[in-house]
Design a protein around this motif. Structure first.
Motif, PDB file in Angstrom:
ATOM      1  N   MET A 109       1.088  -1.310   0.275  1.00 56.61           N
ATOM      2  CA  MET A 109       0.223   0.113  -0.105  1.00 56.61           C
ATOM      3  C   MET A 109       1.087   0.787   0.071  1.00 56.61           C
ATOM      4  O   MET A 109       1.772   1.528   0.789  1.00 56.61           O
ATOM      5  CB  MET A 109      -0.911  -0.139   1.314  1.00 56.61           C
ATOM      6  N   LYS A 110       0.317   2.084  -1.402  1.00 53.34           N
ATOM      7  CA  LYS A 110       1.526   3.436  -0.575  1.00 53.34           C
ATOM      8  C   LYS A 110       1.216   3.670   0.394  1.00 53.34           C
ATOM      9  O   LYS A 110      -0.119   4.441   0.902  1.00 53.34           O
ATOM     10  CB  LYS A 110       1.179   4.167  -1.911  1.00 53.34           C
ATOM     11  N   LEU A 111       1.706   4.891   0.772  1.00 57.71           N
ATOM     12  CA  LEU A 111       1.598   5.873   1.620  1.00 57.71           C
ATOM     13  C   LEU A 111       0.666   7.014   1.745  1.00 57.71           C
ATOM     14  O   LEU A 111       0.044   6.693   2.473  1.00 57.71           O
ATOM     15  CB  LEU A 111       3.384   6.589   1.974  1.00 57.71           C
ATOM     16  N   GLU A 112       0.224   7.523   0.260  1.00 56.25           N
ATOM     17  CA  GLU A 112      -1.100   8.437   0.743  1.00 56.25           C
ATOM     18  C   GLU A 112      -2.056   7.316   0.720  1.00 56.25           C
ATOM     19  O   GLU A 112      -2.941   7.919   1.589  1.00 56.25           O
ATOM     20  CB  GLU A 112      -0.743   8.887  -0.888  1.00 56.25           C
ATOM     21  N   ASP A 113      -2.186   6.364   0.537  1.00 54.87           N
ATOM     22  CA  ASP A 113      -3.159   5.265   0.617  1.00 54.87           C
ATOM     23  C   ASP A 113      -3.536   5.013   2.406  1.00 54.87           C
ATOM     24  O   ASP A 113      -4.398   4.967   3.389  1.00 54.87           O
ATOM     25  CB  ASP A 113      -3.448   4.047  -0.623  1.00 54.87           C
ATOM     26  N   LYS A 114      -2.071   4.919   2.855  1.00 51.75           N
ATOM     27  CA  LYS A 114      -2.068   4.218   4.448  1.00 51.75           C
ATOM     28  C   LYS A 114      -2.464   5.696   5.288  1.00 51.75           C
ATOM     29  O   LYS A 114      -3.424   5.622   5.605  1.00 51.75           O
ATOM     30  CB  LYS A 114      -0.593   4.192   5.017  1.00 51.75           C
ATOM     31  N   VAL A 115      -2.291   6.877   4.541  1.00 51.90           N
ATOM     32  CA  VAL A 115      -2.254   7.882   5.214  1.00 51.90           C
ATOM     33  C   VAL A 115      -4.261   8.527   4.918  1.00 51.90           C
ATOM     34  O   VAL A 115      -5.148   8.724   5.875  1.00 51.90           O
ATOM     35  CB  VAL A 115      -2.530   9.527   4.553  1.00 51.90           C
TER      36      VAL A 115
ATOM     37  N   LYS B  69      -6.896   5.858   4.580  1.00 46.84           N
ATOM     38  CA  LYS B  69      -7.463   4.435   5.579  1.00 46.84           C
ATOM     39  C   LYS B  69      -7.167   5.415   6.340  1.00 46.84           C
ATOM     40  O   LYS B  69      -8.417   4.771   7.487  1.00 46.84           O
ATOM     41  CB  LYS B  69      -6.440   3.920   5.448  1.00 46.84           C
ATOM     42  N   TRP B  70      -6.107   6.086   7.359  1.00 40.82           N
ATOM     43  CA  TRP B  70      -6.114   6.045   8.608  1.00 40.82           C
ATOM     44  C   TRP B  70      -7.274   6.915   8.639  1.00 40.82           C
ATOM     45  O   TRP B  70      -7.779   7.124  10.238  1.00 40.82           O
ATOM     46  CB  TRP B  70      -4.705   7.148   9.001  1.00 40.82           C
ATOM     47  N   PHE B  71      -7.440   8.239   8.324  1.00 41.61           N
ATOM     48  CA  PHE B  71      -8.289   9.312   8.015  1.00 41.61           C
ATOM     49  C   PHE B  71     -10.024   8.486   7.755  1.00 41.61           C
ATOM     50  O   PHE B  71     -10.717   8.923   8.795  1.00 41.61           O
ATOM     51  CB  PHE B  71      -8.842  10.369   6.877  1.00 41.61           C
TER      52      PHE B  71
ATOM     53  N   ILE C 229       1.683  18.997   8.014  1.00 41.15           N
ATOM     54  CA  ILE C 229       0.548  19.682   6.948  1.00 41.15           C
ATOM     55  C   ILE C 229       0.141  18.831   5.781  1.00 41.15           C
ATOM     56  O   ILE C 229      -0.946  19.253   5.682  1.00 41.15           O
ATOM     57  CB  ILE C 229       1.786  20.732   6.443  1.00 41.15           C
ATOM     58  N   GLN C 230       1.257  17.692   4.845  1.00 43.08           N
ATOM     59  CA  GLN C 230       0.745  16.833   4.060  1.00 43.08           C
ATOM     60  C   GLN C 230      -0.859  16.248   4.832  1.00 43.08           C
ATOM     61  O   GLN C 230      -1.332  15.642   4.467  1.00 43.08           O
ATOM     62  CB  GLN C 230       2.250  16.288   4.065  1.00 43.08           C
ATOM     63  N   VAL C 231      -0.405  15.656   5.526  1.00 41.61           N
ATOM     64  CA  VAL C 231      -1.384  14.424   6.514  1.00 41.61           C
ATOM     65  C   VAL C 231      -2.609  14.936   6.281  1.00 41.61           C
ATOM     66  O   VAL C 231      -3.568  14.987   5.907  1.00 41.61           O
ATOM     67  CB  VAL C 231      -0.956  14.207   7.853  1.00 41.61           C
ATOM     68  N   VAL C 232      -1.957  16.427   6.854  1.00 36.69           N
ATOM     69  CA  VAL C 232      -4.086  17.056   7.590  1.00 36.69           C
ATOM     70  C   VAL C 232      -4.838  17.575   5.483  1.00 36.69           C
ATOM     71  O   VAL C 232      -5.343  17.826   5.877  1.00 36.69           O
ATOM     72  CB  VAL C 232      -3.342  18.508   7.641  1.00 36.69           C
ATOM     73  N   LEU C 233      -3.698  18.022   4.409  1.00 34.85           N
ATOM     74  CA  LEU C 233      -3.998  18.158   3.189  1.00 34.85           C
ATOM     75  C   LEU C 233      -4.603  17.288   3.064  1.00 34.85           C
ATOM     76  O   LEU C 233      -5.613  16.975   2.378  1.00 34.85           O
ATOM     77  CB  LEU C 233      -2.819  18.596   2.858  1.00 34.85           C
ATOM     78  N   HIS C 234      -4.433  16.297   3.261  1.00 33.26           N
ATOM     79  CA  HIS C 234      -4.972  14.854   2.664  1.00 33.26           C
ATOM     80  C   HIS C 234      -6.128  14.742   3.116  1.00 33.26           C
ATOM     81  O   HIS C 234      -7.158  14.559   2.314  1.00 33.26           O
ATOM     82  CB  HIS C 234      -4.263  13.657   3.069  1.00 33.26           C
ATOM     83  N   GLY C 235      -6.549  15.112   4.913  1.00 33.57           N
ATOM     84  CA  GLY C 235      -7.268  14.859   4.833  1.00 33.57           C
ATOM     85  C   GLY C 235      -8.664  16.074   4.498  1.00 33.57           C
ATOM     86  O   GLY C 235     -10.016  15.754   4.210  1.00 33.57           O
TER      87      GLY C 235
END
Length: 108
Positions: free
Chosen positions: A1-7, A9-11, A54-60
């Motif tokens: 699973m790519k990192l973006e997908d993991k982030v 999925k966390w959300f 910041i990147q995590v929040v932007l994904h959210g």
């Protein structure tokens, strides 16, 4: 699973895509403030942490925009769009004047 997908999925595992987007925007400001503080202190580890946060929040924010408003956008897609806007800008930063100077040859 790519990192973006993991982030993402966390959300979604926490159902945060349904939370009010204003909360994520406040969190984004908080993380930017932390980056400013880390930079002022030249704390390398905190700078890296803040940029990641910041990147995590932007994904959210992107997940919330899709779920709540039907706007499908990813941070990577938005970055590409921003680049298409800035790629033809001319000029450069002048360290002597500490200002952005438009390219005089092109009258900008």
């Amino acid at each position: 699973m790519k990192l973006e997908d993991k982030v993402n999925k966390w959300f979604t595992d926490k159902d945060l895509q349904y939370a009010p987007i204003e909360g994520q925007l406040l969190k984004l400001q908080e993380e930017v403030d932390e980056l400013k503080q880390a930079y002022a202190e030249m704390d390398r580890l905190e700078i890296i942490d803040a940029i990641g946060d910041i990147q995590v929040v932007l994904h959210g924010v992107c997940l919330q925009l899709e779920e709540q408003h039907g706007l499908k956008v990813t941070p990577q897609f938005a970055l590409g769009k921003a680049y298409t806007v800035i790629k033809s800008r001319t000029g450069r930063y002048n360290p002597e004047t500490k200002m952005w100077e438009k390219d005089q040859w092109y009258g900008r």
